[in-house]
Each structure stands twice: as C-alpha cells, then as structure tokens.
Design a protein around this motif. Structure first.
Motif, PDB file in Angstrom:
ATOM      1  N   THR A 189      18.893  13.107  -7.266  1.00  0.00           N
ATOM      2  CA  THR A 189      19.330  12.687  -5.932  1.00  0.00           C
ATOM      3  C   THR A 189      20.839  12.457  -5.869  1.00  0.00           C
ATOM      4  O   THR A 189      21.479  12.803  -4.864  1.00  0.00           O
ATOM      5  CB  THR A 189      18.582  11.415  -5.481  1.00  0.00           C
ATOM      6  OG1 THR A 189      18.762  10.369  -6.450  1.00  0.00           O
ATOM      7  CG2 THR A 189      17.080  11.701  -5.336  1.00  0.00           C
ATOM      8  N   ASP A 190      21.421  11.909  -6.920  1.00  0.00           N
ATOM      9  CA  ASP A 190      22.875  11.695  -6.921  1.00  0.00           C
ATOM     10  C   ASP A 190      23.621  13.028  -6.849  1.00  0.00           C
ATOM     11  O   ASP A 190      24.558  13.195  -6.052  1.00  0.00           O
ATOM     12  CB  ASP A 190      23.306  10.933  -8.175  1.00  0.00           C
ATOM     13  CG  ASP A 190      22.994   9.447  -8.094  1.00  0.00           C
ATOM     14  OD1 ASP A 190      22.448   8.997  -7.068  1.00  0.00           O
ATOM     15  OD2 ASP A 190      23.290   8.731  -9.074  1.00  0.00           O
ATOM     16  N   ALA A 191      23.206  13.985  -7.691  1.00  0.00           N
ATOM     17  CA  ALA A 191      23.896  15.279  -7.722  1.00  0.00           C
ATOM     18  C   ALA A 191      23.630  16.079  -6.451  1.00  0.00           C
ATOM     19  O   ALA A 191      24.519  16.781  -5.944  1.00  0.00           O
ATOM     20  CB  ALA A 191      23.462  16.073  -8.955  1.00  0.00           C
ATOM     21  N   TYR A 192      22.423  15.991  -5.933  1.00  0.00           N
ATOM     22  CA  TYR A 192      22.045  16.759  -4.734  1.00  0.00           C
ATOM     23  C   TYR A 192      22.797  16.263  -3.501  1.00  0.00           C
ATOM     24  O   TYR A 192      23.350  17.062  -2.728  1.00  0.00           O
ATOM     25  CB  TYR A 192      20.533  16.655  -4.534  1.00  0.00           C
ATOM     26  CG  TYR A 192      20.012  17.385  -3.325  1.00  0.00           C
ATOM     27  CD1 TYR A 192      20.036  18.780  -3.270  1.00  0.00           C
ATOM     28  CD2 TYR A 192      19.484  16.690  -2.245  1.00  0.00           C
ATOM     29  CE1 TYR A 192      19.550  19.463  -2.155  1.00  0.00           C
ATOM     30  CE2 TYR A 192      18.986  17.351  -1.136  1.00  0.00           C
ATOM     31  CZ  TYR A 192      19.030  18.738  -1.094  1.00  0.00           C
ATOM     32  OH  TYR A 192      18.546  19.411   0.006  1.00  0.00           O
ATOM     33  N   THR A 193      22.837  14.961  -3.307  1.00  0.00           N
ATOM     34  CA  THR A 193      23.551  14.430  -2.149  1.00  0.00           C
ATOM     35  C   THR A 193      25.057  14.600  -2.303  1.00  0.00           C
ATOM     36  O   THR A 193      25.776  14.821  -1.325  1.00  0.00           O
ATOM     37  CB  THR A 193      23.202  12.947  -1.918  1.00  0.00           C
ATOM     38  OG1 THR A 193      23.456  12.200  -3.126  1.00  0.00           O
ATOM     39  CG2 THR A 193      21.732  12.781  -1.550  1.00  0.00           C
ATOM     40  N   ARG A 194      25.540  14.523  -3.537  1.00  0.00           N
ATOM     41  CA  ARG A 194      26.972  14.749  -3.782  1.00  0.00           C
ATOM     42  C   ARG A 194      27.376  16.185  -3.423  1.00  0.00           C
ATOM     43  O   ARG A 194      28.497  16.449  -2.997  1.00  0.00           O
ATOM     44  CB  ARG A 194      27.300  14.446  -5.248  1.00  0.00           C
ATOM     45  CG  ARG A 194      28.770  14.391  -5.569  1.00  0.00           C
ATOM     46  CD  ARG A 194      29.036  13.722  -6.913  1.00  0.00           C
ATOM     47  NE  ARG A 194      28.286  14.327  -7.997  1.00  0.00           N
ATOM     48  CZ  ARG A 194      27.348  13.712  -8.695  1.00  0.00           C
ATOM     49  NH1 ARG A 194      27.034  12.456  -8.406  1.00  0.00           N
ATOM     50  NH2 ARG A 194      26.699  14.323  -9.675  1.00  0.00           N
ATOM     51  N   ALA A 195      26.413  17.116  -3.595  1.00  0.00           N
ATOM     52  CA  ALA A 195      26.675  18.523  -3.266  1.00  0.00           C
ATOM     53  C   ALA A 195      26.501  18.806  -1.778  1.00  0.00           C
ATOM     54  O   ALA A 195      26.665  19.945  -1.336  1.00  0.00           O
ATOM     55  CB  ALA A 195      25.745  19.421  -4.067  1.00  0.00           C
ATOM     56  N   GLY A 196      26.148  17.781  -1.010  1.00  0.00           N
ATOM     57  CA  GLY A 196      26.003  17.955   0.435  1.00  0.00           C
ATOM     58  C   GLY A 196      24.573  18.074   0.904  1.00  0.00           C
ATOM     59  O   GLY A 196      24.322  18.300   2.098  1.00  0.00           O
ATOM     60  N   GLY A 197      23.588  17.922   0.007  1.00  0.00           N
ATOM     61  CA  GLY A 197      22.185  18.000   0.385  1.00  0.00           C
ATOM     62  C   GLY A 197      21.704  16.717   1.039  1.00  0.00           C
ATOM     63  O   GLY A 197      22.300  15.649   0.872  1.00  0.00           O
ATOM     64  N   LYS A 198      20.599  16.837   1.790  1.00  0.00           N
ATOM     65  CA  LYS A 198      20.018  15.686   2.464  1.00  0.00           C
ATOM     66  C   LYS A 198      18.560  15.542   2.074  1.00  0.00           C
ATOM     67  O   LYS A 198      17.813  16.517   2.054  1.00  0.00           O
ATOM     68  CB  LYS A 198      20.129  15.844   3.982  1.00  0.00           C
ATOM     69  CG  LYS A 198      19.610  14.638   4.758  1.00  0.00           C
ATOM     70  CD  LYS A 198      19.779  14.832   6.254  1.00  0.00           C
ATOM     71  CE  LYS A 198      19.229  13.630   7.022  1.00  0.00           C
ATOM     72  NZ  LYS A 198      19.359  13.817   8.498  1.00  0.00           N
ATOM     73  N   LEU A 199      18.149  14.322   1.730  1.00  0.00           N
ATOM     74  CA  LEU A 199      16.765  14.055   1.370  1.00  0.00           C
ATOM     75  C   LEU A 199      15.888  13.984   2.618  1.00  0.00           C
ATOM     76  O   LEU A 199      16.311  13.471   3.660  1.00  0.00           O
ATOM     77  CB  LEU A 199      16.654  12.744   0.594  1.00  0.00           C
ATOM     78  CG  LEU A 199      17.327  12.703  -0.775  1.00  0.00           C
ATOM     79  CD1 LEU A 199      17.150  11.322  -1.410  1.00  0.00           C
ATOM     80  CD2 LEU A 199      16.783  13.785  -1.701  1.00  0.00           C
TER      81      LEU A 199
END
Length: 395
Positions: A189-199
C-alpha cells in the motif's frame, strides 16, 4: 585428543615430512576432518497454520547438509530442531531452549514475522547469530541478525509499480491481522499509493481478517465486489491461502484479477488449491524454473527426496546453510558464535538458486531481484511460471 589419536597423528606427520610434503596446520578444516561437532539450532513451524512452510524450511536446510557430508565449514554438525508453532508464544520458549540449554552456535529458520521480532532480542542477548530464512520485520539492531529471505515489506513494494501500470482502476487490499500481514500489506500500500495508485477500500485502509481464526472469507469477497475494485492485492500463506483462493474462485469477486505476495500459491498450497488458483499473479524472489547451475543442482537434489518442486522457503533455508558453511569455514579452527557472526559480514556475493545476491550492509537482508509469476498450466500440473522481472530490492 586421545593418546592413540595423537600417536597416529605424529606418525602420519612424520611420514608426510619424510615424503617432502607440507602439513598444513588447518588441514583438518580444509579437508573436512575436524572432530569438533557444532550445534546449529533450527526453529520452524512444524505444527499449526504454517506447518507446510516450516517443513520446507527444515527440509531445505537438511538437503544442504546431506549433500555436504553433514558438515559445515569442515565441522560435523548436530542440527537441533524445535517447533515454532503459530507465533511468538510458542517460538520464544523454543528459542530459549535452543540458546540456553542446547547452547547452539547459530540459530536459523523462523516462519512468522512476529516470531522473528520476538526471537531476535533473545539472539542478541545471547550473542548468537540468527540467520533467518523467512519473513522478517524491520529491526533497529541487526548486529546479530541476518536473513536469507526478504524483509516482510519487500514483496509488495516490488510488485506495486507493476500493478499501478497494469490495472486500470482501484485496488482492494486485504490480509491477515498479525505482524506478518501488517508488514506485507504495508509494503504494497505504501509503494502503490506513492506511485499514484488509489485503494478501493472504502476508508482507504487495508481490510484485516482475524488470524488464525478466519476460515470463511465469503463475507469479505462481498465487500470487495461492492467496492468496485479493478483488482485485489493480498497476502496469505499455508492453510489460510488454500481457503482464501478456493473460496475466491467461487465468490462474486471471482472475475476481479487477483495479485498477491507469492506465498499465496507457493509450494504444496498450489496443489491443494488446484484449478481455483489459475491465472493468479504473484511476486516472489524465486522460481524453480530459473535457469542457472545452482538452481539446477538444488532442484535435482530436492526432487530426489520430494514430490514436486522446491519452494522459496526451502531455497532460503538451503541458502542459510550455505551461508553458515562459508562463514564457519572462515571462522578459524575453533569457530564460536562470535567469530561466525563476524565472518558472515565478510561473505560478499553469494551464489544461489535464485541468482547471485549479497547481504545489505544496513539491514542484513538480501539485495536481490524479484520476479512476476502467474499460475499457468505446465503439462498436467499447474505451476507458478515466471512471466517477467520486477525490481531489485534491498539497501
């Protein structure tokens, strides 16, 4: 040393000198003839949720030992095995016995991140190196702590950029509510949101399932479907992975692509999951189809004693034995916990079935490549097939 042995040694030495040969003071060590037996402690889950994982860890270490004459660094080894169980409450007393009663010179194994976090201070206090071979959380002091597997946040961090680039929409994150699950999902979740992704999770936070109590995941799949997620990312292992995957394939969420840390479909759980696991994508630091000489030797040795291919758990434990082999060999004629620990720090690059890796100077965990895999048909069986390279992770 018995008098008869000393006499035989003097006679042999005299004979060699008479023949013009040099007798090395370390000949016993170099030739594997030392009579000093070293105790190595192996702690793994041999009961409970992660029994299959612990069994592979035990068998991977034993495979290396058996293929090297039951010696490490030229010294005969007595492997003392203890059951980690399902976590710290059983792992701590088992580790204390190995360290205080059995007086091992090194400790290895450990399945769970929570167990690793609880046992690490015991190894530090005893000044005995711990060469872990499965999950491990971040630790402040790693002077006596080494790992041949990975840090628990790394699998998710390695695959997150790929998922961000490949999935058109939000991703639902779900995992078990304990230390290993927290770390594994945080990495993603940290890497995904840092890359601009949304949960896709309604509150933007991972959905936790009680561990180890949860065996019925159906209510959670209804929540995933309702969230409108374009994909799911998860971490489960052992029996929980079998339940999750089988139920997912029969749920209303079954058409949503499933991504996971590779442990979801690793080893025997894939056989138990069967067709339900087809097409699942996962991230892992190893696959038995990697094409290198060390892996061919490892896979052949494993298949000589087991049905099926080796797992990342077995590989990391095999590597832990290889690390100890080199370190003990470099630790002098009378290796101690202290000299073995110092020697590990000087090993440099290590050849492995996963490919070449080395210990990070800051975390004492591997700097290594991660692979993207997909469950595909391989002849009559399903297999975790490598379909691409992901990031090289480590510091």
């Amino acid at each position: 040393m018995p008098a008869t042995h000393r006499q035989r040694r003097r006679v042999l030495t005299a004979a060699l000198v008479a023949l013009g040969l040099t007798v090395s003071a370390c000949a016993d060590k170099a030739g594997g003839g030392s009579s000093e037996t070293l105790k190595i402690g192996l702690l793994a889950s041999l009961s409970g949720t992660y029994q299959a994982v612990g069994t592979d860890i035990r068998d991977g270490f034993q495979l290396y030992l058996s293929s090297h004459g039951n010696k490490l660094g030229g010294h005969p080894v007595q492997l003392v095995i203890a059951d980690e169980g399902d976590g710290a409450p059983t792992a701590v007393p088992a580790a204390n016995k190995l360290l205080k009663q059995d007086k091992v010179v090194a400790l290895t194994g450990i399945v769970g991140g929570g167990s690793a976090a609880a046992v690490a201070p015991l190894a530090e206090q005893a000044k005995v190196p711990l060469i872990g071979s499965n999950a491990r959380p971040e630790l402040k002091d790693v002077t006596w702590i080494w790992h041949t597997s990975y840090l628990s946040e790394e699998p998710g961090a390695a695959i997150a950029p790929h998922i961000k680039d490949s999935v058109n929409g939000t991703v639902y994150s779900i995992g078990p509510d304990y230390q290993g699950g927290w770390d594994e999902l945080k990495g993603f979740t940290d890497a995904y949101t840092r890359a601009g992704g949304k949960l896709a999770n309604p509150d933007g936070k991972t959905r936790w399932t009680p561990f180890p109590a949860t065996t019925n995941f159906t209510p959670y799949f209804a929540q995933i479907k309702a969230s409108g997620a374009a994909a799911v990312y998860t971490f489960y292992a052992g029996g929980a992975a079998v339940d999750f995957v089988k139920q997912y394939a029969q749920s209303e969420a079954k058409d949503i692509p499933l991504y996971a840390a590779g442990f979801l479909t690793e080893g025997g759980v894939l056989n138990a999951q069967g067709p339900a696991a087809r097409n699942i994508y996962s991230v892992l630091n190893y696959s038995p189809d990697l094409d290198n000489a060390d892996n061919r030797t490892f896979v052949a040795g494993w298949k000589g004693n087991h049905d099926g291919s080796p797992t990342t758990y077995a590989m990391a434990s095999y590597d832990a034995a290889a690390v100890l082999d080199r370190a003990i060999g470099a630790a002098g004629d009378k290796p101690t916990a202290q000299t073995i620990n110092a020697a590990i720090g000087g090993l440099g690059q290590i050849n492995s079935p996963r490919g070449t890796w080395q210990f990070s100077k800051t975390t004492h965990s591997p700097v290594q490549k991660w692979y993207l895999r997909q469950v595909r048909q391989d002849g009559r069986a399903l297999s975790n097939t490598v379909v691409g390279d992901l990031a090289t992770v480590g510091q």
